[in-house]
Design an enzyme around this catalytic site. Sequence first.
Site, PDB file in Angstrom:
ATOM      1  N   HIS A  55       0.846  -1.200   0.000  1.00  0.00           N
ATOM      2  CA  HIS A  55       0.000   0.000   0.000  1.00  0.00           C
ATOM      3  C   HIS A  55       0.878   1.246   0.000  1.00  0.00           C
ATOM      4  O   HIS A  55       2.094   1.149   0.048  1.00  0.00           O
ATOM      5  CB  HIS A  55      -1.019  -0.022   1.144  1.00  0.00           C
ATOM      6  N   HIS A  57       1.356   3.928   2.050  1.00  0.00           N
ATOM      7  CA  HIS A  57       1.855   4.693   3.204  1.00  0.00           C
ATOM      8  C   HIS A  57       3.379   4.848   3.143  1.00  0.00           C
ATOM      9  O   HIS A  57       4.091   3.948   2.687  1.00  0.00           O
ATOM     10  CB  HIS A  57       1.429   4.032   4.513  1.00  0.00           C
ATOM     11  N   ASP A  59       5.818   4.658   5.138  1.00  0.00           N
ATOM     12  CA  ASP A  59       6.715   3.672   5.753  1.00  0.00           C
ATOM     13  C   ASP A  59       6.737   2.360   4.964  1.00  0.00           C
ATOM     14  O   ASP A  59       7.307   1.368   5.411  1.00  0.00           O
ATOM     15  CB  ASP A  59       6.338   3.419   7.221  1.00  0.00           C
ATOM     16  N   HIS A  60       6.115   2.365   3.769  1.00  0.00           N
ATOM     17  CA  HIS A  60       6.133   1.169   2.912  1.00  0.00           C
ATOM     18  C   HIS A  60       6.712   1.455   1.526  1.00  0.00           C
ATOM     19  O   HIS A  60       7.068   0.533   0.805  1.00  0.00           O
ATOM     20  CB  HIS A  60       4.711   0.588   2.786  1.00  0.00           C
ATOM     21  N   HIS A 113      -7.414  -1.207   5.705  1.00  0.00           N
ATOM     22  CA  HIS A 113      -6.389  -0.276   6.209  1.00  0.00           C
ATOM     23  C   HIS A 113      -6.279   0.900   5.236  1.00  0.00           C
ATOM     24  O   HIS A 113      -6.328   2.063   5.625  1.00  0.00           O
ATOM     25  CB  HIS A 113      -5.065  -1.023   6.339  1.00  0.00           C
ATOM     26  N   ASP A 132       0.047  -4.126   6.089  1.00  0.00           N
ATOM     27  CA  ASP A 132      -0.653  -3.662   7.299  1.00  0.00           C
ATOM     28  C   ASP A 132      -2.088  -4.175   7.345  1.00  0.00           C
ATOM     29  O   ASP A 132      -2.965  -3.534   7.932  1.00  0.00           O
ATOM     30  CB  ASP A 132      -0.660  -2.126   7.357  1.00  0.00           C
ATOM     31  N   HIS A 170       4.987  -4.863  10.362  1.00  0.00           N
ATOM     32  CA  HIS A 170       5.338  -4.199  11.625  1.00  0.00           C
ATOM     33  C   HIS A 170       5.534  -5.192  12.761  1.00  0.00           C
ATOM     34  O   HIS A 170       4.866  -6.226  12.806  1.00  0.00           O
ATOM     35  CB  HIS A 170       4.244  -3.202  12.043  1.00  0.00           C
TER      36      HIS A 170
HETATM   37 FE    FE Z   1       2.763   0.646   8.038  1.00  0.00          FE
HETATM   38 ZN    ZN Z   2       0.057   1.488   6.564  1.00  0.00          ZN
END
Ligand code: FE
Ligand code: ZN
Length: 254
Positions: A55, A57, A59-60, A113, A132, A170
Site C-alpha cells: 500500500h 503509506h 513507511d512502505h 487499512h 498492514d 510491523h
Molecule cells: Fe505501516
Molecule cells: Zn500502513
Amino acid sequence: MLTILQLPVLNDNYIYLIHDPVSGEAAAVDPALAQPVLDVLEEKGWQLTCILNTHHHSDHIGGNLELKQKTGCTIIAAHADQHRIPGFDHGLGDGDLITLGKHAIRIISTPGHTSGHIVYHFTEEQALFCGDTLFVMGCGRLFEGTAEQMWCSLQKLKVLPVATRIYCAHEYTQANGRFALTVEPGNLQLQQRMTVIDQLRAKHLPTVPSTIAQELATNPFFREDSWALQETIKMMSRKPVEVFAQIRRLKDNS
Ligand code: FE
Ligand code: ZN
C-alpha cells in the site's frame, strides 16, 4: 527454495528481501528505506528485480524511487494505487498471478487499512506478505475502509493453508498480545504465546513470521466466533462482522 531476509527498519517496520537462487531474481517487499536494502544487495551480490508494495503509506514506499534509480527494478503495486505509488510500473488486482523465478505469487485484494491494499501470497512457498492488513495477534487500523471491508479481507486470509507463514510489515506483536488478553483472558494458547513473545522481545528478537494456525488460535481479529471473547466484550449472538467491529473499536481506544 526462496531465501527470505527480514530487515528491521524505522521504529518497528520490516522490509523483506526475497531471493530466488535459481533465476537470480530478488524482490523487496515494502521498502521503507533504500539504504538497508542496497547494503544487503551488495553484501549478498543480489540484483533487485522488483519492488512489491502492499500500500501507499510512506513507511512502505519510502525507498521506492532510490531503489528504482540505483537498481533498475520494476515497481509493482495495486492498480488502484497507481496515482500514489512512487515509481509505479505495473498494476495488479485481486486474483492476479505473478512470478518470482518459477515461484507463483497470487495477489489478494484486502481493502480496509487503505482502499487499495493488496497482499502477496507465495502459494507453493506458503508465505504471505500482508503489509498492514494482518499483524501477529492484530490487524491494521481502518484508515480508508469500513470494518465490514476489513472483516471481508481477513476472511480471505483466514482460509489460507494453516502452515502459511505470515510476514507482516510491523513488529506490533507485544502490544497486540496485551490487548488480545483483555478480550480473551481465558485463552490458554494466547497466554502461553505471550510468555514466549515477552521473552523474544526482551532480547529484541523478532516475533514475525507467525503462521495462519497461530493466528487462528490467538488473534482476536480472527476469533470473533469465540464465545468466551463475545461474552467478555458483551457481544453475544451478534453478527460476526459486528463483533469484529467492536474488537477493532476497543483496540483503537486501548
Ligand atoms: Fe505501516
Ligand atoms: Zn500502513
